[in-house]
Design an enzyme around this catalytic site. Sequence first.
Site, PDB file in Angstrom:
ATOM      1  CE1 TYR A 152       3.933  26.120 105.428  1.00 24.53           C
ATOM      2  CE2 TYR A 152       3.264  26.539 107.689  1.00 24.53           C
ATOM      3  CZ  TYR A 152       3.733  26.995 106.478  1.00 24.53           C
ATOM      4  OH  TYR A 152       4.000  28.324 106.317  1.00 24.53           O
ATOM      5  CE  LYS A 219       7.776  27.685  90.890  1.00 26.35           C
ATOM      6  NZ  LYS A 219       7.847  28.719  89.845  1.00 26.35           N
ATOM      7  CG  ASP A 269       6.615  31.789  89.571  1.00 25.25           C
ATOM      8  OD1 ASP A 269       5.559  31.155  89.364  1.00 25.25           O
ATOM      9  OD2 ASP A 269       7.669  31.545  88.952  1.00 25.25           O
ATOM     10  CG  ASP A 293       2.523  31.059 105.900  1.00 25.50           C
ATOM     11  OD1 ASP A 293       1.842  31.975 106.379  1.00 25.50           O
ATOM     12  OD2 ASP A 293       3.479  30.539 106.498  1.00 25.50           O
TER      13      ASP A 293
END
Length: 402
Positions: A152, A219, A269, A293
Amino acid sequence: MQTANQITKLANGALHVPDHVEIPFIEGDGVGPDIWRASQMVFDAAVEKCFHGTKKVIWKEVLAGEKAFKQVGNWLPDETLQTIKDYRVAIKGPLTTPVGKGVRSINVALRQTLDLYACIRPVRYYPGVPSPFKEPQKVNMVIFRENTEDVYAGLEFAAGTKEAEELRATVERLSGKKVRAESAIGIKPMTSFASKRLIKMAIEHALEHKLPSLTLVHKGNIMKFTEGAFREWGYELAKEEFREKVIFEEELSSSSSNGKLIIKDRIADNMFQQVQLRPDEYSVIATTNLNGDYLSDALAAMVGGLGIAPGGNIGAEGAVFEATHGTAPKYAGQDKVNPGSVILSGKMMFDYLGWTKVGSMIDSALESTIKEKVVTYDLARGMTGAKEVSCSKFAEELIARM
Ligand code: NAP
């Protein structure tokens, strides 16, 4: 020039909130004006019912988005940023961000310029809300999303540009790996500084509210030096600053948590399936910008959708509260959508100001209204026997139950 109605910061870092406090608001684009009108009505009624005129909010409109562009030719005027900085606390409706065009997100710019480094999104179930889940009441989480870094950061270079090609050559030289010609390139900067201050806020929140666990979501198995580092920095901070008050998940096999905050981590995930299958095992979540988000909308869906999903962007110097959802342009001007998201963002704002009576009154009135099946279209479509009302009528019904 400072006025008597402005919030100020005391020497000990706490906020001084005057009884007649002036708060800037951005109405927002699309459904923003409908939602803002309804929300302001609710806020004013709740403050009046709690304080009978001894305290009140003086609303100060500041411009951003399409309204600002039409009136002053600028999507995010400097004056707006300066006013929010000076007044420290603001609330806003959603603002449009065109996909794939040159205009940077005004929301992201606001968060970065004012260094509102934590996006906080509480997600809980209101009885009666239609949910695709069998036990939505088990969802009770607060997401702390890092707000200033990650993909971002706005560091993107379009495919085929001189800059992208130059960067591609540099990346190939430094990494020894080939990058496909004509690649668009985005950069994902992440620091220990920004990750740790976000995680610190999340741990402090969990401790203050005596919540059972904090999960670092990342992640890191794939993006080792950014997402993986976020996890490492989180554990490092917990050890350095909170060792006596926390227990790590791997220590639990040999002892109970003994009332300490359990710190664990999950790969993003996996976390998406964990929150759906075993939501009651998760409480506070600290995560990176993009993960946060996605996770916010997914969790919002589990408890009835974006219509009642609030949020606050908080930094060291102030805060801007806003709904999780966007401008829902197809419903603009129809007085139709659910104002619950901004109303609950207002509840967060009043709690932040220390006017917790107002926050509680708003929350329980919203809960009763929904329980009695008086709802806007989004909740009505999944409820049997619901009375569907407009955006403004929902606000009136809520006020009637205060
Ligand atoms: P969106 O505006 O969040 O709307 C997506 C869908 O969510 C709507 O079509 C509607 O679903 C539901 N929804 C949203 N707000 C609702 C409300 N108050 N009550 C009931 N249902 C609601 O997402 P989008 O269409 O992807 O984005 C539109 C624009 O908003 C984009 O320019 C985007 O950049 C911007 N945006 C701004 C913010 C922000 O200001 N913080 C955040 C996200 C997106 P149904 O169609 O099923 O009724």
